[in-house]
Write a protein that holds these residues in place. Structure first.
Motif, PDB file in Angstrom:
ATOM      1  N   ALA A  56      29.973 130.456  -9.820  1.00  0.00           N
ATOM      2  CA  ALA A  56      30.390 129.274  -9.063  1.00  0.00           C
ATOM      3  C   ALA A  56      31.892 129.048  -9.213  1.00  0.00           C
ATOM      4  N   PHE A  57      32.576 128.923  -8.074  1.00  0.00           N
ATOM      5  CA  PHE A  57      34.018 128.681  -8.054  1.00  0.00           C
ATOM      6  C   PHE A  57      34.288 127.321  -7.406  1.00  0.00           C
ATOM      7  N   PRO A  58      34.631 126.306  -8.197  1.00  0.00           N
ATOM      8  CA  PRO A  58      34.966 124.997  -7.625  1.00  0.00           C
ATOM      9  C   PRO A  58      36.167 125.107  -6.696  1.00  0.00           C
ATOM     10  N   CYS A  59      36.128 124.331  -5.616  1.00  0.00           N
ATOM     11  CA  CYS A  59      37.218 124.342  -4.634  1.00  0.00           C
ATOM     12  C   CYS A  59      37.366 122.939  -4.053  1.00  0.00           C
ATOM     13  N   ILE A  64      27.930 134.637  -5.245  1.00  0.00           N
ATOM     14  CA  ILE A  64      29.206 133.947  -5.461  1.00  0.00           C
ATOM     15  C   ILE A  64      29.297 132.766  -4.498  1.00  0.00           C
ATOM     16  N   VAL A  65      29.564 131.571  -5.039  1.00  0.00           N
ATOM     17  CA  VAL A  65      29.506 130.335  -4.257  1.00  0.00           C
ATOM     18  C   VAL A  65      30.726 129.459  -4.565  1.00  0.00           C
ATOM     19  N   ASN A  66      31.344 128.895  -3.526  1.00  0.00           N
ATOM     20  CA  ASN A  66      32.383 127.879  -3.753  1.00  0.00           C
ATOM     21  C   ASN A  66      31.722 126.498  -3.743  1.00  0.00           C
ATOM     22  N   PRO A 117      37.636 116.870  -6.788  1.00  0.00           N
ATOM     23  CA  PRO A 117      38.910 116.414  -7.347  1.00  0.00           C
ATOM     24  C   PRO A 117      38.969 116.431  -8.866  1.00  0.00           C
ATOM     25  N   GLY A 118      37.827 116.580  -9.528  1.00  0.00           N
ATOM     26  CA  GLY A 118      37.779 116.451 -10.975  1.00  0.00           C
ATOM     27  C   GLY A 118      38.393 117.613 -11.730  1.00  0.00           C
ATOM     28  N   THR A 119      38.474 117.448 -13.052  1.00  0.00           N
ATOM     29  CA  THR A 119      38.947 118.522 -13.919  1.00  0.00           C
ATOM     30  C   THR A 119      37.845 119.559 -14.091  1.00  0.00           C
ATOM     31  N   VAL A 124      39.680 127.023  -7.619  1.00  0.00           N
ATOM     32  CA  VAL A 124      40.495 127.947  -6.827  1.00  0.00           C
ATOM     33  C   VAL A 124      40.636 127.454  -5.397  1.00  0.00           C
ATOM     34  N   ASP A 125      41.589 128.048  -4.671  1.00  0.00           N
ATOM     35  CA  ASP A 125      41.649 127.947  -3.219  1.00  0.00           C
ATOM     36  C   ASP A 125      40.899 129.144  -2.655  1.00  0.00           C
ATOM     37  N   VAL A 126      40.169 128.925  -1.591  1.00  0.00           N
ATOM     38  CA  VAL A 126      39.430 130.026  -0.964  1.00  0.00           C
ATOM     39  C   VAL A 126      40.014 130.406   0.398  1.00  0.00           C
TER      40      VAL A 126
END
Length: 241
Positions: free
Chosen positions: A141-144, A108-110, A152-154, A176-178
């Motif tokens: 993968a969780f964008p943060c 699991i990676v931000n 900043p993208g969608t 998400v916020d981590v």
């Protein structure tokens, strides 16, 4: 039988505390299954002692201590024990039950598209996935956007970046916020399961958590840790299984 009926009546709010007291005369208070009851009032030590005296049951401060211990154990047992107990959002906003990954080894990676670590991490993550996906490795993968505002993208733009530029075939989830008060529950669990040398909070983009087939956090890696350097730990989990 009587205890089960009492619990059901309390939870359904069909009896009041005074009615409850008449039932308590026949059931020792400490024998109730605290986890199955939503009591109509807050239990304090004073209320416990007074209430016990009122209904004529044997009581003591040690009894109240036992009651608090039972409640603490009940609370702890209610806490998630595995990442498989969480539901997250995919990039399109749909619910994804992580229980679908039971039996898989997870990384699991931000992630963040504009981070200086993106090129090396995305490249190596893709290579690891291609090498071990048939054996049961999944990368989540969780964008943060919390670190330098570098994501900043969608969701659509993030997916296009990862999938087109780095040929990422693993899932890219909702942003998400981590850290902080709005931290995603899955990340609260990950951080509490495996703290960092410098505290529990995620320090930057591309922090990594290795999860075994039962959904338990095995290890945590710093953002600067190369995914390739984790290969030996991933192989150990396959060998262990």
């Amino acid at each position: 039988m009587l205890r089960s009926l009492t619990c059901s009546l309390i939870n359904a709010k069909l009896i009041k505390p005074k009615q409850f007291s008449s039932i308590l005369k026949r059931i020792h208070f400490s024998s109730l299954d605290i986890r199955s009851i939503s009591l109509p009032f807050q239990i304090t030590e004073t209320r416990y002692l007074n209430y016990s005296a009122f209904v004529g049951i044997n009581s003591s401060r040690s009894g109240f201590s036992s009651l608090r211990l039972v409640r603490k154990m009940a609370s702890q047992s209610a806490k998630p024990q595995s990442v498989h107990e969480f539901t997250v959002k995919d990039a399109k906003g749909n619910d994804v039950n992580l229980g679908m990954y039971k039996g898989k080894i997870l990384l699991i990676v931000n992630v963040a598209s504009q981070c200086g670590l993106a090129n090396s991490n995305y490249t190596e993550l893709t290579d690891l996935y291609q090498k071990y996906k048939d054996q049961g490795l999944e990368i989540l993968a969780f964008p943060c956007n919390q670190f330098g505002s570098q994501e900043p993208g969608t969701n659509e733009e993030i997916q296009q970046f990862a999938c087109t530029r780095f040929k990422a075939e693993y899932p890219i989830f909702d942003k998400v916020d981590v850290n902080g008060s709005n931290s995603a529950p899955i990340y609260n669990f990950l951080k509490s399961s495996k703290g960092s040398l410098f505290g529990d909070n995620i320090k930057w983009n591309f922090a990594k958590f290795l999860i075994d087939k039962e959904g338990h956090v095995v290890d945590r890696y710093a953002p600067t840790k190369s995914p390739f350097s984790m290969e030996k730990d991933i192989k150990k989990l396959f060998e262990k299984a």
